[in-house]
Design a protein around this motif. Structure first.
Motif, mmCIF file in Angstrom:
data_model
loop_
_atom_site.group_PDB
_atom_site.id
_atom_site.type_symbol
_atom_site.label_atom_id
_atom_site.label_comp_id
_atom_site.label_asym_id
_atom_site.label_seq_id
_atom_site.Cartn_x
_atom_site.Cartn_y
_atom_site.Cartn_z
ATOM 1 N N HIS A 305 0.938 -1.655 0.138
ATOM 2 C CA HIS A 305 0.017 -0.163 0.015
ATOM 3 C C HIS A 305 0.705 1.278 -0.518
ATOM 4 O O HIS A 305 0.199 2.129 0.032
ATOM 5 C CB HIS A 305 -1.176 -0.299 1.391
ATOM 6 C CG HIS A 305 -0.701 0.471 1.965
ATOM 7 N ND1 HIS A 305 -0.857 -0.411 3.741
ATOM 8 C CD2 HIS A 305 0.802 0.813 2.919
ATOM 9 C CE1 HIS A 305 -0.458 -0.196 4.712
ATOM 10 N NE2 HIS A 305 0.811 0.592 3.964
ATOM 11 N N LEU A 373 -5.279 6.726 3.175
ATOM 12 C CA LEU A 373 -4.740 6.595 1.916
ATOM 13 C C LEU A 373 -4.657 4.728 1.646
ATOM 14 O O LEU A 373 -4.154 4.894 0.613
ATOM 15 C CB LEU A 373 -3.685 7.317 2.727
ATOM 16 C CG LEU A 373 -3.646 8.298 3.149
ATOM 17 C CD1 LEU A 373 -1.972 7.960 3.888
ATOM 18 C CD2 LEU A 373 -2.562 8.295 1.512
ATOM 19 N N ASP A 379 -6.042 6.834 -3.584
ATOM 20 C CA ASP A 379 -4.100 7.185 -2.963
ATOM 21 C C ASP A 379 -3.345 7.855 -4.165
ATOM 22 O O ASP A 379 -2.564 8.596 -4.058
ATOM 23 C CB ASP A 379 -3.688 5.980 -2.258
ATOM 24 C CG ASP A 379 -1.881 5.688 -2.121
ATOM 25 O OD1 ASP A 379 -2.006 6.422 -0.989
ATOM 26 O OD2 ASP A 379 -1.623 5.377 -2.991
ATOM 27 N N HIS A 383 -0.693 10.495 -2.944
ATOM 28 C CA HIS A 383 0.566 9.719 -3.053
ATOM 29 C C HIS A 383 1.503 10.967 -2.819
ATOM 30 O O HIS A 383 1.231 11.641 -3.927
ATOM 31 C CB HIS A 383 0.509 8.898 -3.689
ATOM 32 C CG HIS A 383 1.768 8.718 -4.020
ATOM 33 N ND1 HIS A 383 2.461 7.006 -3.406
ATOM 34 C CD2 HIS A 383 2.853 9.005 -4.255
ATOM 35 C CE1 HIS A 383 3.131 7.111 -3.524
ATOM 36 N NE2 HIS A 383 3.965 7.404 -4.483
#
Lengths: 529, 196
Positions: A305, A373, A379, A383
């Motif tokens: 992740h 997130l 994301d 990010h």
């Protein structure tokens, strides 16, 4: 074994600590080593903190003001490395040294000489790391995650020193964890079964297993870097058939359990403090243990992740998204247990309790931004923005760091025999609480608005929140000087503490005198919990 | 120290050694995983030996070629055709143009990548300049051939594939293991004279 003979010699006559500097150099006493770790960690906290203030000073206004971009990158990298490996981890190891033997009724750690070694190699590791600031090409500048090829092909020459220092830190952590596990598994007082252990001991047992599992992987990653840089291999070099994405997989296979290594002991600390000042037994002891074990196991299957944007296939993105979200379940169990423990308790708000409550609330905020997130499509937007910076600082500063401060206020009467100044302690709490929120809450906003992390400059529309964030950072930083003053004042003197110290405290460490004698539990206590 | 402690210490030391070994085992595991699944757009750097993938009446497929120069690699490097229309199950030959624009001998290695990545497992090559390193004298130019085929099991949702090559300067490298292995298998010279 010679160690056996040695320890018998000590047991025969109960003497106090040796005198002078060599006491600290040669000590094998778990309390001495605990103090060394805690002071070392505080020194690193201040050094890493000054680096953070350099970063915030530069970001106070848009445009380049104070430092060169190259130096900014070095500050950013060293701040991360020092806070993770120099401040948070050694602080927890220090607490483990002080508390685990007393909590399980053991006379000392299982391997006292290795304990001495695992502390005393740490200052050398950080001396090497910090000395790279004065080397040609400067200190490491590739971020604390040291992604290849930034840390291999494009790294400054000092990267070799960085690799060596990471090896030393890793060796120190591994030795520390072996010590913790052997102590807990083999030296508990008669009658203390695993499910009767204090939660701080449980949290450290699980943490130590995580360390044993992932620190060697970190050592492997930096060894591969070393070989790529100096011995012509191509682990992470595409030209030779390697793959930079492989680096990220290996790093985060270490890195994700690592972030739980930095929070699990905090869970243990919060449990003790909340039950003490709520004057109630902790709600859901066994579910707390199972929750920590589940979090630890899940931590091995969520690493990607951190890498949603590297081009993972859809199936992997879905798997890592759901696995990550699953962690919210055991974490939620813990948060609800803490809240339920406080429910209808006769709560008083001494400094440790204030820090512990703030820990629960602010760590949960960090957990929620973590859930945001975890959503893969979201994301891609978040990010590498300040939203990520806000997220991990919320779980690390008012999470881990607040729990460490709570632990210091909670146990310092046991360590020094003196009560700290409650008025100053509360002042320290409110200054830190205000500072930390002013610093990091606005970073959520600028992150969502698109400000990328790790740059020394930013677009004009982010100026207001950055200025506010910098003011908060200086407030937080300054209030830690107060913390140092409070601790020194308590060491020097103050109101004498009773053995139990707190009205609601329970556990073996509260049955010995305050300050705790140099040797405790040389004959194991009988536990009837 | 009691026997229990000694046993715990021994187990933990083995666990540490085991995890250190595991970190290195991740390297081949990762390659195998990518190769089996075609993840990461990685394709095998060796010629296919499967002769049964040729079929008549495959479906239409558009293949685009992209070339990149890594870092300061100074060579001129571009596909002869930007895009081709082919059918699955049929071989097609194309080529890439390279020229050593410097005044010294240089060696290069090209690394392919396929997008979307789930097409990678279905791309087979009979011949590719990426199977080995290319050495060019100052000013020398060449057309480097690729002979490729997409098998018909290519997912139906894919009707356009990008095949990208990045060319790396490996002059200063020792002959890397990868190419050494390949050269023993494919010792023949792939260079053709430029046709233009």
């Amino acid at each position: 074994m010679s160690a056996v003979i040695e320890s018998h010699g000590h047991d025969d006559h109960h003497h106090g600590p040796a005198k002078g500097l060599t006491r600290w150099l040669y000590t094998t006493n778990h309390k001495d080593i605990g103090s060394l770790y805690l002071w070392f960690s505080f020194a690193m906290f201040l050094i890493g903190g000054v680096m953070a203030l350099v970063i915030r000073a530069e970001l106070f206004q848009p445009g380049m003001q104070i430092v060169e971009p190259e130096f900014y990158n070095q500050m950013l990298t060293l701040h991360g490395l020092i806070m993770v490996f120099g401040a948070v981890m050694p602080a927890f190891v220090g607490l483990a040294n002080w508390l685990i033997p007393m909590m399980v009724g053991a006379p000392d750690m299982a391997l006292p000489r290795m304990n001495n070694l695992s502390f005393w190699i740490l200052p050398f590791a950080f001396f090497i790391l910090l000395s790279s600031l004065f080397m040609e090409g400067g200190a490491p500048n590739f971020g604390w995650t040291f992604y290849a090829p930034l840390s291999t092909t494009y790294a400054p020459p000092s990267v070799t020193f960085f690799i060596f220092s990471v090896h030393i830190m890793g060796a120190s952590s591994i030795m520390g964890s072996i010590n913790v596990i052997v102590t807990i598994m083999n030296m508990r007082a008669p009658g203390m079964t695993l499910m009767k252990m204090p939660l701080f001991v449980w949290s450290w047992l699980i943490t130590a297993y995580l360390l044993i599992a992932v620190m060697p992987v970190l050592a492997g990653a930096v060894t591969m870097m070393l070989m790529d840089i100096h011995f012509g291999t191509s682990f992470f070099n595409a030209a030779g058939g390697g793959d930079p994405v492989l680096f990220q997989h290996i790093f985060w296979f270490f890195g994700h359990p690592e972030v739980y290594i930095m929070i699990l002991p905090a869970f243990g600390i919060a449990s003790h403090i909340i039950e003490t000042f709520s004057r109630k037994q902790l709600f859901g002891y066994s579910s707390m243990v199972w929750a920590m074990a589940s979090i630890a196991i899940l931590s091995f299957v969520v690493w990607a992740h951190h890498m949603f944007t590297v081009g993972l296939p859809l199936a992997a993105e879905l798997f890592f998204m759901w696995a990550t979200m699953l962690i919210a379940v055991p974490t939620g169990v813990k948060v609800f247990n803490w809240v339920t423990t406080m429910f209808k308790g006769s709560i008083t708000y001494e400094t440790p309790m204030l820090f512990a409550i703030a820990f629960v609330v602010l760590f949960t905020i960090g957990g929620f931004s973590g859930l945001m997130l975890a959503i893969t499509p979201a994301d891609f937007q978040y990010h590498d923005t300040y939203f990520v910076v806000a997220h991990f600082h919320y779980v690390l500063v008012p999470g881990s760091v607040f729990s460490i401060m709570a632990a210091v206020y909670y146990w310092i009467p046991k360590w020094t025999g003196n009560m700290y100044d409650e008025r100053l302690g509360k002042l320290h709490f409110w200054l830190s609480f205000t500072g930390v929120n002013i610093t990091f809450f606005p970073q959520h906003f600028i992150g969502l608005a698109g400000m990328p992390r790790r740059y020394p400059d930013y677009a004009l529309q982010f100026a207001d929140w950055n200025a506010i964030s910098s003011v908060g950072a200086f407030l937080f930083g300054a209030s830690q000087i107060l913390f140092l003053f409070i601790v020194l004042k308590t060491v020097m003197g103050g109101k004498k503490a009773t053995p139990q110290v707190w009205e609601g405290s329970r556990g073996l460490e509260w049955t010995v005198d305050s300050p705790a004698p140099y040797h405790t539990f040389t004959t194991p206590p009988k536990v009837s919990l | 120290m009691n026997e229990g402690s000694k046993k715990t210490i021994k187990t933990l030391c083995f666990a540490v050694l085991g995890m250190f070994t595991f970190s290195f085992a991740l390297v081949p595991l990762y390659d195998v995983f990518c190769e089996v699944t075609g993840l990461n757009g990685k394709i095998e750097l060796k010629a296919t030996n499967n002769t049964n993938i040729e079929i008549e009446n495959g479906r239409d497929l558009s293949v685009q070629f992209v070339s990149h120069n890594n870092e300061q690699m100074p060579w001129a490097f571009k596909p002869s055709e930007d895009s081709i229309k082919i059918k699955t199950g049929k071989y097609h030959t194309t080529s890439f143009y390279v020229k050593n624009t410097t005044n010294k001998m240089m060696t290069a290695q090209a690394i392919p990548s396929v997008a979307p990545s789930n097409a990678a497992a279905h791309l087979k090559k009979l011949e590719c300049f990426c199977f080995e390193q290319q050495e060019l004298a100052p000013g020398e130019e060449a057309l480097l051939p690729v002979r490729l085929i997409f098998d018909d099991a290519l997912p139906k949702s894919i009707n356009s594939v990008v095949l990208s090559y990045t060319i790396f300067d490996v002059t200063d490298y020792d002959k890397v293991q990868l190419s050494k292995d390949l050269q023993t298998n494919h010792g023949n010279d792939h260079k053709m004279e430029p046709s233009a």
